[in-house]
Design an enzyme around this catalytic site. Sequence first.
Site, PDB file in Angstrom:
ATOM      1  N   HIS A  18     100.076  14.021  12.269  1.00 32.13           N
ATOM      2  CA  HIS A  18     100.789  14.014  13.554  1.00 32.13           C
ATOM      3  C   HIS A  18     102.243  13.544  13.417  1.00 32.13           C
ATOM      4  O   HIS A  18     102.990  13.567  14.392  1.00 32.13           O
ATOM      5  CB  HIS A  18     100.080  13.113  14.571  1.00 32.13           C
ATOM      6  CG  HIS A  18      98.682  13.541  14.890  1.00 32.13           C
ATOM      7  ND1 HIS A  18      98.369  14.832  15.265  1.00 32.13           N
ATOM      8  CD2 HIS A  18      97.499  12.867  14.858  1.00 32.13           C
ATOM      9  CE1 HIS A  18      97.052  14.925  15.464  1.00 32.13           C
ATOM     10  NE2 HIS A  18      96.498  13.746  15.213  1.00 32.13           N
ATOM     11  N   ASP A  26      90.849  18.428  10.204  1.00 29.60           N
ATOM     12  CA  ASP A  26      90.701  17.311  11.141  1.00 29.60           C
ATOM     13  C   ASP A  26      90.537  17.912  12.537  1.00 29.60           C
ATOM     14  O   ASP A  26      91.061  18.996  12.813  1.00 29.60           O
ATOM     15  CB  ASP A  26      91.972  16.461  11.068  1.00 29.60           C
ATOM     16  CG  ASP A  26      91.877  15.160  11.834  1.00 29.60           C
ATOM     17  OD1 ASP A  26      91.698  14.118  11.182  1.00 29.60           O
ATOM     18  OD2 ASP A  26      92.001  15.183  13.076  1.00 29.60           O
ATOM     19  N   TYR A  45      86.192   8.459  13.575  1.00 25.97           N
ATOM     20  CA  TYR A  45      86.085   7.342  14.529  1.00 25.97           C
ATOM     21  C   TYR A  45      84.672   7.241  15.091  1.00 25.97           C
ATOM     22  O   TYR A  45      84.479   7.017  16.289  1.00 25.97           O
ATOM     23  CB  TYR A  45      87.098   7.538  15.676  1.00 25.97           C
ATOM     24  CG  TYR A  45      88.462   7.954  15.191  1.00 25.97           C
ATOM     25  CD1 TYR A  45      89.394   7.012  14.795  1.00 25.97           C
ATOM     26  CD2 TYR A  45      88.798   9.316  15.062  1.00 25.97           C
ATOM     27  CE1 TYR A  45      90.641   7.391  14.308  1.00 25.97           C
ATOM     28  CE2 TYR A  45      90.032   9.700  14.569  1.00 25.97           C
ATOM     29  CZ  TYR A  45      90.945   8.737  14.201  1.00 25.97           C
ATOM     30  OH  TYR A  45      92.172   9.114  13.707  1.00 25.97           O
TER      31      TYR A  45
HETATM   32 ZN   LIG Z   1      91.867  13.480  13.909  1.00 29.09          ZN
END
Ligand SMILES: [Zn+2]
Length: 219
Positions: free
Chosen positions: A45, A82, A198
């Site tokens: 990002h 991802d 996560y």
């Molecule tokens: Zn991610």
Amino acid sequence: MRRIGFPWSPDLVTRALASAGGTLAAARDAVETGRGGTLAGGTHHAFRDEGSGYCVFNDIAIAIAELRAAGKVRRAAVIDLDVHQGDGTAAIFAGDPDVFTLSLHGGSNFPFRKQTSTLDVALADGTEDAGYLEALLPALDRVVEFDADIVFYQSGVDGLAEDRLGRLALTREGLAERDRLVFESVSRPLVVTLGGGYADPIELTVEAAAQTYRMLAAL
Ligand SMILES: [Zn+2]
């Protein structure tokens, strides 16, 4: 700080530099031996001029720039699996004919303002293994056709069903199949970076990421 999501500290500086350096070292390994990996990185990002979404610097872009400047590679490809779009990577290499960026991601997930990769595949919330792998295969074919000198794999496992941020419904077996397809399709030097994860409990993320690196080590 608000866009990156981490409080600023000297440790964060050290971590960000070490993470980018780790990916560069892994990329040099891949050029020499055919494969390389780092248990960090994939900070996709981060843009050229600012960080975002837990990412300070774009390690894959740094490694590509450095290898090209050193004359080690001319063309590079990024397979970003991802669950979040590799928006920073896409923006950095937009319009660059020698870098192919693939991002397979949740269409309604972060980042909410998407960038344009060479190939974007947006998946619906709740996508399961079969639909995911069906979308992945033709995308990998495009990467193979591009015939890069080096391939970077952002192998985030946040597509796992138990992930708190992922919104997809992949199993650990599905992720193993995903990795197998990537490793089988890439015949060029390959660099694996960690990316996101996560899950609750976090052990599920760790196990899924570990299986990626075990498969890489067994190549
Ligand atoms: Zn991610």
